[in-house]
Scaffold this motif. Structure first.
Motif, mmCIF file in Angstrom:
data_model
loop_
_atom_site.group_PDB
_atom_site.id
_atom_site.type_symbol
_atom_site.label_atom_id
_atom_site.label_comp_id
_atom_site.label_asym_id
_atom_site.label_seq_id
_atom_site.Cartn_x
_atom_site.Cartn_y
_atom_site.Cartn_z
ATOM 1 N N LEU A 37 -6.509 -69.356 45.597
ATOM 2 C CA LEU A 37 -5.661 -68.296 45.064
ATOM 3 C C LEU A 37 -5.697 -67.027 45.916
ATOM 4 O O LEU A 37 -4.697 -66.296 46.006
ATOM 5 N N THR A 38 -6.845 -66.728 46.546
ATOM 6 C CA THR A 38 -6.943 -65.475 47.314
ATOM 7 C C THR A 38 -6.655 -65.675 48.793
ATOM 8 O O THR A 38 -5.971 -64.853 49.419
ATOM 9 N N LYS A 39 -7.147 -66.732 49.389
ATOM 10 C CA LYS A 39 -6.985 -66.948 50.821
ATOM 11 C C LYS A 39 -5.687 -67.680 51.172
ATOM 12 O O LYS A 39 -5.071 -67.409 52.189
ATOM 13 N N GLN A 40 -5.318 -68.648 50.305
ATOM 14 C CA GLN A 40 -4.113 -69.435 50.576
ATOM 15 C C GLN A 40 -2.896 -68.909 49.841
ATOM 16 O O GLN A 40 -1.771 -69.363 50.107
ATOM 17 N N ASN A 41 -3.122 -67.965 48.896
ATOM 18 C CA ASN A 41 -2.023 -67.372 48.123
ATOM 19 C C ASN A 41 -1.174 -68.429 47.405
ATOM 20 O O ASN A 41 0.046 -68.284 47.286
ATOM 21 N N GLU A 42 -1.821 -69.497 46.946
ATOM 22 C CA GLU A 42 -1.120 -70.527 46.170
ATOM 23 C C GLU A 42 -0.887 -70.003 44.753
ATOM 24 O O GLU A 42 -1.689 -69.260 44.206
ATOM 25 N N ARG A 43 0.210 -70.383 44.135
ATOM 26 C CA ARG A 43 0.489 -70.062 42.758
ATOM 27 C C ARG A 43 0.943 -71.335 42.029
ATOM 28 O O ARG A 43 1.477 -72.246 42.633
ATOM 29 N N GLY A 44 0.701 -71.372 40.712
ATOM 30 C CA GLY A 44 1.125 -72.530 39.922
ATOM 31 C C GLY A 44 0.278 -73.763 40.169
ATOM 32 O O GLY A 44 0.771 -74.889 40.042
ATOM 33 N N ILE A 45 -0.986 -73.561 40.492
ATOM 34 C CA ILE A 45 -1.836 -74.728 40.767
ATOM 35 C C ILE A 45 -2.286 -75.383 39.455
ATOM 36 O O ILE A 45 -2.284 -74.744 38.397
ATOM 37 N N GLN A 46 -2.679 -76.631 39.568
ATOM 38 C CA GLN A 46 -3.149 -77.413 38.428
ATOM 39 C C GLN A 46 -4.431 -78.129 38.817
ATOM 40 O O GLN A 46 -4.560 -78.625 39.936
ATOM 41 N N ILE A 47 -5.392 -78.171 37.883
ATOM 42 C CA ILE A 47 -6.643 -78.895 38.125
ATOM 43 C C ILE A 47 -6.731 -80.040 37.128
ATOM 44 O O ILE A 47 -6.638 -79.837 35.914
ATOM 45 N N VAL A 48 -6.923 -81.257 37.653
ATOM 46 C CA VAL A 48 -7.110 -82.446 36.812
ATOM 47 C C VAL A 48 -8.607 -82.776 36.827
ATOM 48 O O VAL A 48 -9.197 -82.951 37.898
ATOM 49 N N LEU A 49 -9.228 -82.863 35.639
ATOM 50 C CA LEU A 49 -10.677 -83.057 35.589
ATOM 51 C C LEU A 49 -11.091 -83.855 34.352
ATOM 52 O O LEU A 49 -10.277 -84.163 33.480
ATOM 53 N N HIS A 50 -12.362 -84.197 34.310
ATOM 54 C CA HIS A 50 -12.932 -84.967 33.203
ATOM 55 C C HIS A 50 -12.879 -84.137 31.924
ATOM 56 O O HIS A 50 -12.991 -82.908 31.965
ATOM 57 N N PRO A 51 -12.719 -84.778 30.740
ATOM 58 C CA PRO A 51 -12.656 -84.022 29.476
ATOM 59 C C PRO A 51 -13.841 -83.105 29.229
ATOM 60 O O PRO A 51 -13.686 -82.039 28.618
ATOM 61 N N PHE A 52 -15.036 -83.463 29.690
ATOM 62 C CA PHE A 52 -16.194 -82.584 29.513
ATOM 63 C C PHE A 52 -15.999 -81.272 30.279
ATOM 64 O O PHE A 52 -16.284 -80.184 29.754
ATOM 65 N N LEU A 53 -15.521 -81.397 31.528
ATOM 66 C CA LEU A 53 -15.274 -80.193 32.322
ATOM 67 C C LEU A 53 -14.107 -79.395 31.754
ATOM 68 O O LEU A 53 -14.117 -78.151 31.764
ATOM 69 N N TYR A 54 -13.096 -80.102 31.249
ATOM 70 C CA TYR A 54 -11.945 -79.429 30.618
ATOM 71 C C TYR A 54 -12.423 -78.572 29.451
ATOM 72 O O TYR A 54 -12.007 -77.409 29.298
ATOM 73 N N ALA A 55 -13.323 -79.145 28.643
ATOM 74 C CA ALA A 55 -13.832 -78.396 27.498
ATOM 75 C C ALA A 55 -14.614 -77.168 27.949
ATOM 76 O O ALA A 55 -14.510 -76.090 27.343
ATOM 77 N N TYR A 56 -15.398 -77.312 29.012
ATOM 78 C CA TYR A 56 -16.199 -76.187 29.514
ATOM 79 C C TYR A 56 -15.310 -75.021 29.936
ATOM 80 O O TYR A 56 -15.614 -73.853 29.645
ATOM 81 N N PHE A 57 -14.202 -75.318 30.613
ATOM 82 C CA PHE A 57 -13.357 -74.258 31.164
ATOM 83 C C PHE A 57 -12.348 -73.696 30.157
ATOM 84 O O PHE A 57 -11.749 -72.651 30.407
ATOM 85 N N THR A 58 -12.150 -74.365 29.004
ATOM 86 C CA THR A 58 -11.123 -73.904 28.062
ATOM 87 C C THR A 58 -11.690 -73.385 26.753
ATOM 88 O O THR A 58 -10.972 -72.707 26.005
ATOM 89 N N LYS A 59 -12.940 -73.710 26.429
ATOM 90 C CA LYS A 59 -13.485 -73.299 25.141
ATOM 91 C C LYS A 59 -14.057 -71.879 25.200
ATOM 92 O O LYS A 59 -14.492 -71.415 26.250
ATOM 93 N N GLY A 60 -14.084 -71.223 24.009
ATOM 94 C CA GLY A 60 -14.664 -69.885 23.910
ATOM 95 C C GLY A 60 -13.629 -68.795 24.217
ATOM 96 O O GLY A 60 -12.527 -69.061 24.713
ATOM 97 N N PHE A 61 -14.022 -67.567 23.900
ATOM 98 C CA PHE A 61 -13.142 -66.442 24.241
ATOM 99 C C PHE A 61 -13.975 -65.246 24.719
ATOM 100 O O PHE A 61 -14.902 -64.813 24.021
ATOM 101 N N PRO A 62 -13.714 -64.783 25.912
ATOM 102 C CA PRO A 62 -12.726 -65.351 26.841
ATOM 103 C C PRO A 62 -13.309 -66.588 27.532
ATOM 104 O O PRO A 62 -14.469 -66.585 27.943
ATOM 105 N N SER A 63 -12.497 -67.593 27.685
ATOM 106 C CA SER A 63 -12.920 -68.807 28.377
ATOM 107 C C SER A 63 -12.838 -68.581 29.886
ATOM 108 O O SER A 63 -12.180 -67.629 30.346
ATOM 109 N N PRO A 64 -13.485 -69.416 30.711
ATOM 110 C CA PRO A 64 -13.348 -69.293 32.166
ATOM 111 C C PRO A 64 -11.886 -69.319 32.616
ATOM 112 O O PRO A 64 -11.525 -68.610 33.573
ATOM 113 N N GLN A 65 -11.063 -70.100 31.933
ATOM 114 C CA GLN A 65 -9.641 -70.155 32.303
ATOM 115 C C GLN A 65 -8.974 -68.798 32.092
ATOM 116 O O GLN A 65 -8.165 -68.347 32.919
ATOM 117 N N HIS A 66 -9.306 -68.114 30.948
ATOM 118 C CA HIS A 66 -8.751 -66.788 30.691
ATOM 119 C C HIS A 66 -9.285 -65.758 31.690
ATOM 120 O O HIS A 66 -8.565 -64.845 32.107
#
Length: 534
Positions: free
Chosen positions: A452-481
């Protein structure tokens, strides 16, 4: 007790399962391109005589020459060789031997170089299929197997199966077969012939004579290495040997196979023709009956027992070793001896099943759980002997030794059946190692920061295992937020359970994968990431 046979056709040949009360008892692969099946007749050529082994090596078309021992020549080898020469020279047109002048029998203990010569053409029968680096085991003591009888050319005797124990029935069968068998043909009466009428036995006898006649007709124009008589396919062979009143279903998944099996059943047992069924379901036949799961669970190195114990089955060059373990067997029994008996009883039944299922042969050593009382050891020996009564292969069982070992020998005429029950781990790729899992979240965050900072990509998507998905999306603020607040762009996360727990993929806004050359972490921002774009 119900028995059924399930036959599924594949590109490589037929898969045949014998079920007893829905449990898999035997499993066979009948490969369409297979040759050198037990019972096949070949025109071979003697390549080498070994006086030390008192045997000959015969070329029948296999990469390894077949092995023919003196004791497998049969007493009437000279008569067989004489008939073979006459047929090849087209001086004999039939396999009937009523007018054939027999040659003298050879000595029971003699030398093979007195009977055979190098380069001689000889009619041989396969009695043991090629196994490992060995060629087929051959015999000149020809026999043609039928449903009720085994026809033995150049003999005049009538022999009965030892399992026919009733004296009256034995006398009846001996008199009957002596009256209807042709001259210069011997007969071995099989166990299933008990109680059968003369019409059924005579029909089976004539079918076997016709097969012998057909083999000699093929021999007239045969060349060395040619197969002059082929044993029936594996499914028909099983039906011929085992079909009885307890069979209530034969299921086939192809119209061609259905017609073939039904025609064969009509020949040997017309009253059973109605039990042949054609499967037309959408799911695969083995899958619909739960057989695939049974096969995967029964052919592994470890086999579970119903009561919580398990078997470990190992194969070495010299023998098979089976270890019986109590596992998490409940200790509800009174003492250790009672627990050992309970596990050993289950193990004996499963071992008898495994020997048939895998078609294991040679020497098998079973290490049962130690028992102190002689009566208990005898009990396990009796259970094993009773469970193996239905085994068609010849076997010998010895009582348990002082060390709790049982020794079994079982005739092996085909290669042992092995099924792949282990799959390559999708995470480690079979290497046995994975990336340090405690660092995986740091690695993903490092990639997000660089892209995001060096390549200036936008609209990226990460496909990952459900355990990792839960880690990055749960809680507030979550890592994704937190990423959104920090980089002012939304990073889409997608869970994929087919990925390993340490696997992930970055996709650009076009859905194309971003190939990562290295795995930077937030602490190592200098590491480069190669981004492949369309």
């Amino acid at each position: 007790m119900s028995n059924e046979i399930v036959i599924s056709s594949t590109q490589k040949g037929d898969r045949i399962a014998l079920l007893q009360d829905k449990r898999l008892l035997e499993y066979h692969l009948d490969e369409s391109e297979s040759s050198f099946t037990v019972g096949d007749l070949y025109l071979g050529t003697v390549k080498k005589l070994s006086s030390g082994l008192n045997a000959a090596f015969v070329d029948v078309g296999h990469e390894k020459d077949g092995f023919l021992h003196y004791q497998d020549l049969g007493q009437h080898i000279n008569s067989l060789n004489k008939l073979t020469k006459e047929v090849i020279a087209k001086r004999v047109n039939t396999g009937r031997l009523s007018d054939f002048e027999m040659e003298p029998a050879i000595e029971k203990i003699g030398k093979i170089d007195k009977v055979l010569t190098k380069g001689q053409s000889i009619l041989v029968q396969v009695v043991k299929e090629p196994i490992s680096t060995k060629g087929p085991r051959l015999s000149c003591d020809i026999s043609i197997a039928g449903r009720y009888l085994v026809l033995v050319p150049f003999s005049n005797g009538v022999n009965l199966s030892k399992k026919i124990t009733d004296r009256t029935e034995r006398n009846r069968l001996i008199k009957l077969m002596s009256a209807i068998k042709p001259k210069n043909f011997g007969v071995i009466v099989r166990t299933v012939a008990q109680g059968k009428e003369v019409e059924e036995l005579d029909r089976d006898l004539q079918n076997s004579i016709d097969k012998w006649d057909r083999a000699l007709q093929n021999l007239r124009d045969a060349k060395p290495r040619d197969r002059v008589l082929s044993e029936m396919n594996r499914a028909s062979s099983i039906l011929r040997d085992m079909l009885n009143e307890s069979f209530d279903s034969i299921t086939v998944d192809t119209k061609e196979g259905f017609d073939q099996i039904r025609e064969f059943i009509h020949t040997i047992a017309p009253e059973k023709e109605k039990i042949v069924k054609l499967y037309s379901g959408k799911a695969k036949l083995f899958e619909s009956l739960g057989l695939e799961k049974q096969i995967k669970s029964l052919f592994g190195r470890s086999v579970s027992l119903p009561g919580g114990g398990y078997l470990i089955i190992e194969h070495t060059e010299a023998l098979h070793v089976i270890d019986v373990n109590s596992g998490n067997k409940s200790n509800s029994e009174e003492d250790q001896e009672a627990t050992a008996i309970s596990v050993n009883r289950e193990a004996a039944r499963e071992i008898a099943r495994q020997l048939r299922l895998r078609d294991m042969g040679g020497i098998i050593v079973v290490d049962f759980i130690d028992m102190k009382k002689a009566d208990n050891k005898k009990l396990i020996f009796d259970i094993m002997r009773d469970e193996m009564k239905g085994d068609r292969s010849k076997f010998t069982i010895l009582p348990l030794t002082k060390f709790g070992l049982m020794q079994i020998t079982r005739q092996r005429v085909r290669p042992e059946l092995n099924i792949v029950t282990r799959e390559v781990c999708p995470t480690c790729g079979g290497t046995g190692t994975i990336q340090a899992s405690v660092l995986i979240t740091d690695i993903i965050e490092g990639n997000v920061d660089y892209i995001l900072t060096k390549q200036n990509e936008r609209g990226i998507q990460i496909v990952l295992h459900p355990f990792l998905y839960a880690y990055f999306t749960k809680g507030f603020p979550s890592p994704q937020h937190k990423w959104f607040l920090k980089y002012k762009t939304w990073v889409k996360l997608t869970k994929d359970s087919s990925l390993g727990i340490t696997d992930f993929r970055f996709l650009n806004k076009h859905g194309e994968e971003i190939e990562l050359a290295t795995n930077p972490t937030p602490n190592n921002p200098s590491e480069k990431v190669v981004v492949v774009e369309a």
